[in-house]
Structures are given as C-alpha cells and as structure tokens.
Design a protein around this motif. Structure first.
Motif, PDB file in Angstrom:
ATOM      1  N   ALA A   1      20.224   1.575   9.785  1.00 45.78           N
ATOM      2  CA  ALA A   1      20.348   1.020   8.435  1.00 45.78           C
ATOM      3  C   ALA A   1      20.823   2.075   7.428  1.00 45.78           C
ATOM      4  O   ALA A   1      21.317   1.738   6.347  1.00 45.78           O
ATOM      5  CB  ALA A   1      19.023   0.424   7.987  1.00 45.78           C
ATOM      6  N   VAL A   2      20.696   3.355   7.797  1.00 50.08           N
ATOM      7  CA  VAL A   2      21.132   4.454   6.922  1.00 50.08           C
ATOM      8  C   VAL A   2      22.658   4.406   6.712  1.00 50.08           C
ATOM      9  O   VAL A   2      23.162   4.794   5.673  1.00 50.08           O
ATOM     10  CB  VAL A   2      20.709   5.826   7.525  1.00 50.08           C
ATOM     11  N   ILE A   3      23.384   3.905   7.722  1.00 49.85           N
ATOM     12  CA  ILE A   3      24.844   3.826   7.621  1.00 49.85           C
ATOM     13  C   ILE A   3      25.208   2.506   6.935  1.00 49.85           C
ATOM     14  O   ILE A   3      24.885   1.443   7.440  1.00 49.85           O
ATOM     15  CB  ILE A   3      25.510   3.835   9.020  1.00 49.85           C
ATOM     16  N   SER A   4      25.899   2.586   5.790  1.00 51.21           N
ATOM     17  CA  SER A   4      26.299   1.357   5.093  1.00 51.21           C
ATOM     18  C   SER A   4      27.470   0.722   5.844  1.00 51.21           C
ATOM     19  O   SER A   4      28.244   1.414   6.512  1.00 51.21           O
ATOM     20  CB  SER A   4      26.720   1.670   3.659  1.00 51.21           C
ATOM     21  N   ASP A   5      27.592  -0.610   5.722  1.00 53.02           N
ATOM     22  CA  ASP A   5      28.685  -1.319   6.400  1.00 53.02           C
ATOM     23  C   ASP A   5      30.044  -0.822   5.920  1.00 53.02           C
ATOM     24  O   ASP A   5      30.977  -0.689   6.707  1.00 53.02           O
ATOM     25  CB  ASP A   5      28.561  -2.829   6.193  1.00 53.02           C
ATOM     26  N   GLU A   6      30.160  -0.536   4.612  1.00 51.94           N
ATOM     27  CA  GLU A   6      31.437  -0.062   4.052  1.00 51.94           C
ATOM     28  C   GLU A   6      31.815   1.274   4.695  1.00 51.94           C
ATOM     29  O   GLU A   6      32.954   1.476   5.107  1.00 51.94           O
ATOM     30  CB  GLU A   6      31.364   0.129   2.528  1.00 51.94           C
ATOM     31  N   GLU A   7      30.849   2.185   4.767  1.00 52.46           N
ATOM     32  CA  GLU A   7      31.093   3.505   5.346  1.00 52.46           C
ATOM     33  C   GLU A   7      31.465   3.360   6.826  1.00 52.46           C
ATOM     34  O   GLU A   7      32.391   4.003   7.319  1.00 52.46           O
ATOM     35  CB  GLU A   7      29.835   4.380   5.196  1.00 52.46           C
ATOM     36  N   TYR A   8      30.746   2.486   7.523  1.00 50.44           N
ATOM     37  CA  TYR A   8      30.955   2.265   8.954  1.00 50.44           C
ATOM     38  C   TYR A   8      32.384   1.789   9.220  1.00 50.44           C
ATOM     39  O   TYR A   8      33.105   2.364  10.034  1.00 50.44           O
ATOM     40  CB  TYR A   8      29.937   1.227   9.441  1.00 50.44           C
ATOM     41  N   ILE A   9      32.793   0.752   8.494  1.00 56.52           N
ATOM     42  CA  ILE A   9      34.141   0.190   8.673  1.00 56.52           C
ATOM     43  C   ILE A   9      35.200   1.196   8.226  1.00 56.52           C
ATOM     44  O   ILE A   9      36.236   1.348   8.864  1.00 56.52           O
ATOM     45  CB  ILE A   9      34.288  -1.144   7.882  1.00 56.52           C
ATOM     46  N   GLY A  10      34.913   1.927   7.154  1.00 65.94           N
ATOM     47  CA  GLY A  10      35.848   2.955   6.654  1.00 65.94           C
ATOM     48  C   GLY A  10      36.116   4.018   7.705  1.00 65.94           C
ATOM     49  O   GLY A  10      37.275   4.358   7.983  1.00 65.94           O
ATOM     50  N   VAL A  11      35.052   4.539   8.312  1.00 62.48           N
ATOM     51  CA  VAL A  11      35.192   5.567   9.345  1.00 62.48           C
ATOM     52  C   VAL A  11      35.960   4.988  10.532  1.00 62.48           C
ATOM     53  O   VAL A  11      36.862   5.636  11.081  1.00 62.48           O
ATOM     54  CB  VAL A  11      33.803   6.093   9.797  1.00 62.48           C
ATOM     55  N   PHE A  12      35.627   3.756  10.905  1.00 61.86           N
ATOM     56  CA  PHE A  12      36.313   3.117  12.034  1.00 61.86           C
ATOM     57  C   PHE A  12      37.810   2.981  11.757  1.00 61.86           C
ATOM     58  O   PHE A  12      38.640   3.324  12.604  1.00 61.86           O
ATOM     59  CB  PHE A  12      35.704   1.748  12.337  1.00 61.86           C
ATOM     60  N   ASN A  13      38.165   2.492  10.570  1.00 66.74           N
ATOM     61  CA  ASN A  13      39.585   2.296  10.236  1.00 66.74           C
ATOM     62  C   ASN A  13      40.355   3.607  10.219  1.00 66.74           C
ATOM     63  O   ASN A  13      41.459   3.689  10.751  1.00 66.74           O
ATOM     64  CB  ASN A  13      39.732   1.557   8.903  1.00 66.74           C
ATOM     65  N   ASP A  14      39.769   4.653   9.621  1.00 66.46           N
ATOM     66  CA  ASP A  14      40.430   5.967   9.588  1.00 66.46           C
ATOM     67  C   ASP A  14      40.655   6.481  11.009  1.00 66.46           C
ATOM     68  O   ASP A  14      41.742   6.951  11.355  1.00 66.46           O
ATOM     69  CB  ASP A  14      39.579   6.994   8.825  1.00 66.46           C
ATOM     70  N   LEU A  15      39.602   6.395  11.816  1.00 67.27           N
ATOM     71  CA  LEU A  15      39.672   6.893  13.185  1.00 67.27           C
ATOM     72  C   LEU A  15      40.691   6.086  13.993  1.00 67.27           C
ATOM     73  O   LEU A  15      41.453   6.653  14.783  1.00 67.27           O
ATOM     74  CB  LEU A  15      38.277   6.787  13.823  1.00 67.27           C
TER      75      LEU A  15
END
Length: 158
Positions: A101-115
């Motif tokens: 839960a510490v990882i926000s959905d926005e951050e999660y998707i952002g990291v995924f898209n960049d990667l």
C-alpha cells in the motif's frame, strides 16, 4: 586436526544480533537462520528473538515496507514479485498488504510506463513476435501484472 566451532553465550549472541539488525532491516526468518548458523539452541534463539522484538531491533512491518520500497525503487519489481519474495521470507499477509500500500497506483504505473519505453527501445530484435516475447518475459519475471504487460507490449511493439 579437529576444527572447533565458535560458541557464543546468549549475551554475546544477543549483542551480535543487535548489530546484525541495526545494520539493515531483517525479517524473523533471517534472524533465526543467523542464530542457527551460530549453533545456538532453540531455547536461546527464542530468548534472543524476543529480546530483539522488545527492543525494536526486529519489526516485521517495518522490514516489509523497507523491502518493498527498496526493491520497487531500485530493481523496479512489480507487485507480484514483491509479494512472492516476502512470502518466501514468511512475512504475514497483513504486513505484505500494508507494505504494498506504500506504493501509490500513480507511481506504480509511472515507473512501469518509463521502464516499458526504455525496454522496448533497448530490445534489438527485428522479428516483432520475438521482440514482444522478450519484452513480456522481462516484465513477467519481475512480477508486473500480465494485463499491464500485454497491453503495453501491443501498444509499443507493432
């Protein structure tokens, strides 16, 4: 010549484990393995683990949160891999969920898209099907959700 194994008193072992836990967050399983490798008897292990818990050297919830944020930020692991690795360390479901839960959905998707962008550009494969497979395998191994991975693969690799 007989090799003698080093033995520790409970006090010595406790001190050693305090340093071990202070240096880096540890889970119960790692601490018990360390004590077992030091040839401590089960009763002594229990006494030392209780001491570490009471003095806040050992905290499973804190360990899980630190583990998740580190592996997510540094190794870019997805939730699947994080959950799997924490389960391997015998972390409770409650602590796993709190840590994720510490990882926000926005951050999660952002990291995924960049990667995903970087990865799609770095795969040098002329055959688009093989390229897609390499892309998908890379992300599934790192525990990213399959629906995210397949949608992104279809979007980036045409």
């Amino acid at each position: 010549m007989q090799q003698t194994k080093k033995t520790y008193t409970v006090q010595e072992a406790t001190k050693k484990l305090e340093h071990y836990c202070a240096y880096q967050e540890r889970c119960h399983k790692e601490v018990v393995q360390k004590l077992t490798s030091m040839h401590m008897i089960p009763e002594a292990i229990d006494v030392i683990v209780v001491h570490l818990l009471q003095h806040n050297f050992l905290n499973e919830e804190r360990f899980a949160k630190t583990f998740v944020s580190g592996k997510f930020k540094i190794k870019a692991w997805g939730r699947g891999r994080l959950t799997f690795e924490l389960r391997q360390k015998d972390i409770s479901k409650v602590n796993i969920n709190q840590a994720l839960a510490v990882i926000s959905d926005e951050e999660y998707i952002g990291v995924f898209n960049d990667l995903a962008e970087k990865r799609a550009n770095s795969i040098k494969e002329p055959n688009k099907y093989k390229k897609k497979k390499k892309f998908v395998d890379y992300f599934l191994y790192r525990g990213w959700e399959s629906h995210l991975v397949y949608d992104k693969a279809n979007e980036l690799i045409k």
